[in-house]
Motif scaffolding. Structure first.
Motif, PDB file in Angstrom:
ATOM      1  N   SER A 149     -10.348   8.723   3.953  1.00  0.00           N
ATOM      2  CA  SER A 149      -9.035   8.963   4.032  1.00  0.00           C
ATOM      3  C   SER A 149      -8.493   7.668   3.412  1.00  0.00           C
ATOM      4  O   SER A 149      -8.430   7.685   2.077  1.00  0.00           O
ATOM      5  CB  SER A 149      -8.557   9.674   4.295  1.00  0.00           C
ATOM      6  OG  SER A 149      -8.094  10.767   5.158  1.00  0.00           O
ATOM      7  N   PHE A 150      -8.624   6.732   3.735  1.00  0.00           N
ATOM      8  CA  PHE A 150      -7.784   5.583   2.910  1.00  0.00           C
ATOM      9  C   PHE A 150      -8.323   4.798   1.476  1.00  0.00           C
ATOM     10  O   PHE A 150      -8.087   4.318   1.123  1.00  0.00           O
ATOM     11  CB  PHE A 150      -8.263   4.205   4.515  1.00  0.00           C
ATOM     12  CG  PHE A 150      -6.801   4.731   5.049  1.00  0.00           C
ATOM     13  CD1 PHE A 150      -5.821   4.609   5.415  1.00  0.00           C
ATOM     14  CD2 PHE A 150      -7.513   4.333   6.525  1.00  0.00           C
ATOM     15  CE1 PHE A 150      -4.815   4.895   6.326  1.00  0.00           C
ATOM     16  CE2 PHE A 150      -6.631   4.255   7.800  1.00  0.00           C
ATOM     17  CZ  PHE A 150      -5.205   4.374   7.342  1.00  0.00           C
ATOM     18  N   LYS A 151      -9.522   5.010   1.577  1.00  0.00           N
ATOM     19  CA  LYS A 151      -9.980   4.335   0.721  1.00  0.00           C
ATOM     20  C   LYS A 151     -10.187   6.560  -0.693  1.00  0.00           C
ATOM     21  O   LYS A 151      -9.282   5.855  -2.034  1.00  0.00           O
ATOM     22  CB  LYS A 151     -11.786   4.869   0.345  1.00  0.00           C
ATOM     23  CG  LYS A 151     -12.367   3.898   0.954  1.00  0.00           C
ATOM     24  CD  LYS A 151     -14.456   4.487   1.309  1.00  0.00           C
ATOM     25  CE  LYS A 151     -15.153   3.471   2.175  1.00  0.00           C
ATOM     26  NZ  LYS A 151     -16.577   3.398   2.357  1.00  0.00           N
ATOM     27  N   ILE A 158      -1.225   3.557  -1.446  1.00  0.00           N
ATOM     28  CA  ILE A 158      -1.242   3.996  -0.008  1.00  0.00           C
ATOM     29  C   ILE A 158      -2.329   3.329   0.773  1.00  0.00           C
ATOM     30  O   ILE A 158      -3.429   3.870   0.259  1.00  0.00           O
ATOM     31  CB  ILE A 158      -1.155   5.368   0.224  1.00  0.00           C
ATOM     32  CG1 ILE A 158       0.431   6.153  -0.621  1.00  0.00           C
ATOM     33  CG2 ILE A 158      -0.738   5.649   2.170  1.00  0.00           C
ATOM     34  CD1 ILE A 158       0.195   7.372  -0.730  1.00  0.00           C
ATOM     35  N   THR A 159      -2.217   1.874   1.230  1.00  0.00           N
ATOM     36  CA  THR A 159      -2.819   1.546   1.577  1.00  0.00           C
ATOM     37  C   THR A 159      -2.506   1.483   3.550  1.00  0.00           C
ATOM     38  O   THR A 159      -1.626   1.654   3.713  1.00  0.00           O
ATOM     39  CB  THR A 159      -3.272  -0.057   1.876  1.00  0.00           C
ATOM     40  OG1 THR A 159      -1.595  -0.686   1.562  1.00  0.00           O
ATOM     41  CG2 THR A 159      -3.498   0.000   0.374  1.00  0.00           C
ATOM     42  N   ILE A 163       1.506   2.215   4.684  1.00  0.00           N
ATOM     43  CA  ILE A 163       1.988   3.257   6.047  1.00  0.00           C
ATOM     44  C   ILE A 163       2.384   2.572   7.342  1.00  0.00           C
ATOM     45  O   ILE A 163       3.379   3.158   7.799  1.00  0.00           O
ATOM     46  CB  ILE A 163       0.437   3.851   6.510  1.00  0.00           C
ATOM     47  CG1 ILE A 163       0.272   5.002   5.221  1.00  0.00           C
ATOM     48  CG2 ILE A 163       0.862   4.738   8.101  1.00  0.00           C
ATOM     49  CD1 ILE A 163      -1.546   5.658   5.327  1.00  0.00           C
ATOM     50  N   GLN A 164       1.609   1.167   7.705  1.00  0.00           N
ATOM     51  CA  GLN A 164       2.132   0.234   9.263  1.00  0.00           C
ATOM     52  C   GLN A 164       3.513  -0.022   8.683  1.00  0.00           C
ATOM     53  O   GLN A 164       5.005   0.674   9.481  1.00  0.00           O
ATOM     54  CB  GLN A 164       1.234  -0.693   9.254  1.00  0.00           C
ATOM     55  CG  GLN A 164       0.359   0.244   9.854  1.00  0.00           C
ATOM     56  CD  GLN A 164      -0.071   0.426  11.150  1.00  0.00           C
ATOM     57  OE1 GLN A 164       0.467  -0.037  12.236  1.00  0.00           O
ATOM     58  NE2 GLN A 164      -0.664   1.210  11.710  1.00  0.00           N
ATOM     59  N   VAL A 168       7.317   1.368  10.142  1.00  0.00           N
ATOM     60  CA  VAL A 168       8.176   0.594  10.872  1.00  0.00           C
ATOM     61  C   VAL A 168       9.446   0.734  10.436  1.00  0.00           C
ATOM     62  O   VAL A 168      10.664   1.181  11.713  1.00  0.00           O
ATOM     63  CB  VAL A 168       8.160  -0.674  10.397  1.00  0.00           C
ATOM     64  CG1 VAL A 168       9.317  -2.158  10.903  1.00  0.00           C
ATOM     65  CG2 VAL A 168       6.388  -1.626  11.734  1.00  0.00           C
ATOM     66  N   VAL A 169       9.955   1.371   9.323  1.00  0.00           N
ATOM     67  CA  VAL A 169      11.213   1.871   8.834  1.00  0.00           C
ATOM     68  C   VAL A 169      11.299   2.958   9.231  1.00  0.00           C
ATOM     69  O   VAL A 169      12.495   3.076   9.601  1.00  0.00           O
ATOM     70  CB  VAL A 169      10.721   1.833   7.281  1.00  0.00           C
ATOM     71  CG1 VAL A 169      11.486   2.538   6.586  1.00  0.00           C
ATOM     72  CG2 VAL A 169      10.315   0.172   6.559  1.00  0.00           C
ATOM     73  N   GLN A 170      10.467   3.531   9.356  1.00  0.00           N
ATOM     74  CA  GLN A 170      11.299   5.234   9.508  1.00  0.00           C
ATOM     75  C   GLN A 170      11.644   4.943  11.402  1.00  0.00           C
ATOM     76  O   GLN A 170      12.368   6.028  11.369  1.00  0.00           O
ATOM     77  CB  GLN A 170      10.334   6.066   9.822  1.00  0.00           C
ATOM     78  CG  GLN A 170       9.477   6.328   8.374  1.00  0.00           C
ATOM     79  CD  GLN A 170       9.976   7.961   7.820  1.00  0.00           C
ATOM     80  OE1 GLN A 170      11.287   8.438   8.419  1.00  0.00           O
ATOM     81  NE2 GLN A 170      10.719   6.914   6.577  1.00  0.00           N
ATOM     82  N   PHE A 171      10.565   4.078  12.122  1.00  0.00           N
ATOM     83  CA  PHE A 171      11.482   4.121  13.648  1.00  0.00           C
ATOM     84  C   PHE A 171      12.173   3.338  13.631  1.00  0.00           C
ATOM     85  O   PHE A 171      12.883   2.958  15.151  1.00  0.00           O
ATOM     86  CB  PHE A 171      10.236   3.792  14.614  1.00  0.00           C
ATOM     87  CG  PHE A 171       8.951   4.807  14.418  1.00  0.00           C
ATOM     88  CD1 PHE A 171       9.252   6.193  15.735  1.00  0.00           C
ATOM     89  CD2 PHE A 171       7.876   4.997  13.465  1.00  0.00           C
ATOM     90  CE1 PHE A 171       8.621   7.191  15.317  1.00  0.00           C
ATOM     91  CE2 PHE A 171       6.794   6.070  14.088  1.00  0.00           C
ATOM     92  CZ  PHE A 171       7.020   6.699  15.004  1.00  0.00           C
ATOM     93  N   GLU A 172      12.841   3.134  13.166  1.00  0.00           N
ATOM     94  CA  GLU A 172      13.827   1.850  13.343  1.00  0.00           C
ATOM     95  C   GLU A 172      15.273   2.695  12.975  1.00  0.00           C
ATOM     96  O   GLU A 172      16.843   1.761  13.092  1.00  0.00           O
ATOM     97  CB  GLU A 172      14.212  -0.060  11.422  1.00  0.00           C
ATOM     98  CG  GLU A 172      12.863  -0.896  12.338  1.00  0.00           C
ATOM     99  CD  GLU A 172      12.227  -2.120  11.786  1.00  0.00           C
ATOM    100  OE1 GLU A 172      13.531  -1.849   9.698  1.00  0.00           O
ATOM    101  OE2 GLU A 172      12.206  -3.260  11.684  1.00  0.00           O
TER     102      GLU A 172
END
Length: 173
Positions: A149-151, A158-159, A163-164, A168-172
């Motif tokens: 999927s990452f490929k 989108i790497t 995603i990471q 982080v932004v969503q959980f902040e």
């Protein structure tokens, strides 16, 4: 770890058997079911990304409709869809087919087939060993499809790092 020429890295450590009581059987069943769902959602994301490669620009509504369509498919239908459209390594296809068969067995027949085993400690330990092997099977399927999927998603910028950062932004918030 490698499957079908795909380096999937390391899988998560599978907990060891502790007591062999009924609660532990149910805990391992939950972990196996969780990993089966992860493998299934990895197929959804892969099928979605691969489909988007063939589509022109989609509106947000069209994108969500397409995603909902893939997300409502069963593991078997998703696998069939992917196998028809993508040339996957035969070792991976065999592993995904086995994970499909074992996922269905886990969901529909596991406790029926092991009903008598719940009555004694040795039987419960046997059940837990089976569940541990299923956890590994599903983790490998999940990670292999995720790598593919990452490929595909890299074509859209989108790497893994992106995603990471988004997580982080969503959980902040």
């Amino acid at each position: 770890m490698n499957i079908g020429g795909i380096d999937i890295g390391e899988v998560k450590v599978i907990p060891e058997l502790e007591s062999g009581d009924e609660r532990e059987v149910f805990a391992f069943y939950g972990l196996a079911s969780f990993n089966a769902q992860c493998a299934e959602k990895a197929l959804v994301n892969f099928a979605m990304g691969y489909k988007l490669l063939d589509e022109s620009a989609l509106s947000q509504e069209q994108w969500l409709e397409l995603y909902d369509g893939f997300n409502s498919k069963t593991y078997g239908r998703l696998l069939g869809h992917v196998k028809k459209r993508v040339d996957l390594p035969s070792e991976l296809v065999e592993h995904l087919s086995k994970s499909l068969q074992k996922r269905n067995w886990l969901a529909h027949d596991f406790f029926f087939d092991y009903a008598v085993h719940l009555a004694d400690e040795d039987g419960r330990k046997e059940m837990i060993k089976e569940l541990q092997s299923l956890i590994l099977l599903f983790q490998i399927a999940d990670k292999a499809v995720e790598k593919l999927s990452f490929k595909v998603w890299a074509e859209f910028g989108i790497t893994e790092e992106w995603i990471q950062n988004e997580m982080v932004v969503q959980f902040e918030v």
